[in-house]
Write an enzyme that holds these catalytic residues in place. Structure first.
Site, PDB file in Angstrom:
ATOM      1  N   GLU A   1      29.889  66.362  -1.616  1.00 47.01           N
ATOM      2  CA  GLU A   1      30.502  65.081  -1.199  1.00 47.01           C
ATOM      3  C   GLU A   1      29.498  64.046  -0.689  1.00 47.01           C
ATOM      4  O   GLU A   1      29.656  63.513   0.405  1.00 47.01           O
ATOM      5  CB  GLU A   1      31.547  65.343  -0.115  1.00 47.01           C
ATOM      6  CG  GLU A   1      32.699  66.203  -0.572  1.00 47.01           C
ATOM      7  CD  GLU A   1      33.752  66.412   0.528  1.00 47.01           C
ATOM      8  OE1 GLU A   1      33.646  65.806   1.605  1.00 47.01           O
ATOM      9  OE2 GLU A   1      34.686  67.186   0.289  1.00 47.01           O
TER      10      GLU A   1
ATOM     11  N   ASP B   1      43.919  72.803  -5.324  1.00 50.20           N
ATOM     12  CA  ASP B   1      45.222  73.066  -4.712  1.00 50.20           C
ATOM     13  C   ASP B   1      46.098  71.846  -4.967  1.00 50.20           C
ATOM     14  O   ASP B   1      45.597  70.753  -5.236  1.00 50.20           O
ATOM     15  CB  ASP B   1      45.156  73.454  -3.225  1.00 50.20           C
ATOM     16  CG  ASP B   1      44.404  72.489  -2.328  1.00 50.20           C
ATOM     17  OD1 ASP B   1      44.284  71.295  -2.683  1.00 50.20           O
ATOM     18  OD2 ASP B   1      43.938  72.920  -1.256  1.00 50.20           O
TER      19      ASP B   1
HETATM   20  C1  XIL Z   1      37.666  72.899   4.667  1.00 48.80           C
HETATM   21  C2  XIL Z   1      38.161  74.288   5.074  1.00 48.80           C
HETATM   22  O1  XIL Z   1      39.175  74.679   4.204  1.00 48.80           O
HETATM   23  C3  XIL Z   1      38.631  74.295   6.490  1.00 48.80           C
HETATM   24  O2  XIL Z   1      38.896  75.631   6.904  1.00 48.80           O
HETATM   25  C4  XIL Z   1      37.606  73.661   7.416  1.00 48.80           C
HETATM   26  O3  XIL Z   1      38.134  73.568   8.703  1.00 48.80           O
HETATM   27  C5  XIL Z   1      37.192  72.296   6.933  1.00 48.80           C
HETATM   28  O4  XIL Z   1      36.731  72.402   5.599  1.00 48.80           O
HETATM   29  N1  XIL Z   1      36.089  69.918   0.817  1.00 48.80           N
HETATM   30  C6  XIL Z   1      35.194  70.964   0.955  1.00 48.80           C
HETATM   31  C7  XIL Z   1      35.552  72.139   1.777  1.00 48.80           C
HETATM   32  O5  XIL Z   1      34.153  70.971   0.297  1.00 48.80           O
HETATM   33  O6  XIL Z   1      34.442  72.714   2.406  1.00 48.80           O
HETATM   34  C8  XIL Z   1      36.623  71.795   2.808  1.00 48.80           C
HETATM   35  O7  XIL Z   1      37.019  73.008   3.430  1.00 48.80           O
HETATM   36  C9  XIL Z   1      37.769  71.081   2.159  1.00 48.80           C
HETATM   37  C10 XIL Z   1      37.332  69.790   1.535  1.00 48.80           C
END
Ligand code: XIL
Length: 349
Positions: A142, A257
């Site tokens: 990101e 998801d």
């Molecule tokens: C999220 C996790 O699912 C959570 O448990 C955590 O608190 C925050 O991060 N993009 C990503 C992931 O690349 O690492 C993120 O995961 C969701 C969005």
């Protein structure tokens, strides 16, 4: 599931997503939390259905680096061990991200030179620790904003590792370090909300094209695919996957998801669950159209454990292919059917 397995075995059909995926040469993955491995239903469903796992949080800086001098590999090692015991591959996530970093890192006012050394050491140490165990890494996560510009971050310009104001140069540096640290691991750039065709996906495309042309080491692009609404432009995703593949890069769908509005009990409307199945089907099909789309991974697999509820204050959820009691939903059936139908390579040929 017992009834389904019996039906599938009588007809010589794939009895799980992982078996169906094997037939197409596509890995089927899920993000996992090692704290759940002791739950029998969690572990058995995961091992039966998937051949790829990625730690949801266990290999992030916040978990791996409790302080500046310590590496805590325990949770990450649990994921690797589970994968090894069940013949699964492991994707590593993630070496460089502006979020989920520990306070000692973000609040310490490092100099650029010091921060650069801290990051280089982290990448080398972590990739070496997981050499031969993690086959692909999200090296950078990101880094671009919705307009396609490089995001402000500790690694880019706050204070950055020495390439502030120089666009994607810091990303390039990080990929070079990663290739040196583990020459055999596949190196991915992972991004959110740049899955179809928009300014961000155009910027990702331009960046990785430039990297390929100049010999910057990169093997693939991860498309996260957290889908927040049911009207998705599947065709745009297929076109984006194909154009990335045409550069000689693999594509992994990394965090799929499809969240739905839910009641307080976390349950969604039946109609929405059916439409959710259609979205999963479309995305699986978009991936299978391009031979370079080599993994479909979900951000979890059961509605019992999903990050969606925690950030949507439980107004959305039910985003994954198994319900809270590990029963397969319409989404499961849709992915299974697509995988069983097999690849129809059309977009990139
Ligand atoms: C999220 C996790 O699912 C959570 O448990 C955590 O608190 C925050 O991060 N993009 C990503 C992931 O690349 O690492 C993120 O995961 C969701 C969005």
């Amino acid at each position: 599931m017992v009834g389904f397995a019996l039906f599938a075995s009588i007809l010589c059909l794939a009895q799980s997503l992982r078996q169906a995926g094997d037939q197409d040469g596509v890995l089927i993955g899920a993000a996992v939390r090692p704290s759940q491995f002791l739950e029998t239903d969690y572990a058995s469903t995961l091992a039966r259905e998937f051949n790829l796992v990625e730690p949801e949080d266990a290999m992030k800086w916040r978990t791996l680096r409790p302080d500046a001098s310590t590496y805590d590999f325990r949770q990450g090692d649990e994921v690797v061990l589970f994968a090894h015991e069940h013949q699964m591959k492991v994707r590593g996530h993630c070496l460089v991200w502006g979020r989920d970093n520990p306070d000692w890192l973000t609040q310490n006012h490092f100099t650029t030179r010091r921060l650069s050394r801290v990051l280089h050491e982290h990448i080398t140490r972590v990739m070496t620790h997981y050499e031969n165990q993690v086959f692909a890494w999200d090296v950078v996560n990101e880094a671009l904003d919705e307009n396609g510009n490089v995001r402000d971050s500790i690694w880019y310009n706050q204070p950055g590792i020495g390439f502030s104001g120089k666009g994607t140069a810091y990303i390039e540096q990080v990929f070079r370090w990663a290739r040196k640290a583990d020459p055999h691991a596949l190196l991915f750039y992972n991004e959110a909300e740049g899955e179809g065709l928009n300014r961000k996906s155009d910027a990702v495309y331009a960046m990785v094209k430039d990297f390929k042309q100049r010999g910057v080491p990169i093997d693939g692009v991860g498309l996260q695919l957290h889908v927040p609404k049911l009207d998705v432009n599947i065709q745009a995703i297929a076109v984006n996957v194909a154009r990335l593949n045409a550069l000689g890069l693999q594509v992994h769908i990394t965090e799929l998801d499809v969240s739905l509005p839910v009641e307080a009990d976390g349950l969604a409307l039946v109609d929405d669950l059916t439409r959710q199945g259609d979205v999963y089907r479309g995305i699986a099909r978009a991936c299978l159209k391009s031979s370079g789309c080599t993994a479909i991974q979900m951000w979890g697999f059961t509605d019992k454990y999903s990050w969606i509820g925690s950030h949507s204050h439980r107004t959305r959820g039910a985003a994954l292919p198994f319900d809270q009691t590990y029963r397969p939903k319409a989404a499961y059936r849709a992915i299974w059917e697509e995988l069983s139908t097999g690849r129809s390579l059309s977009v990139d040929h």
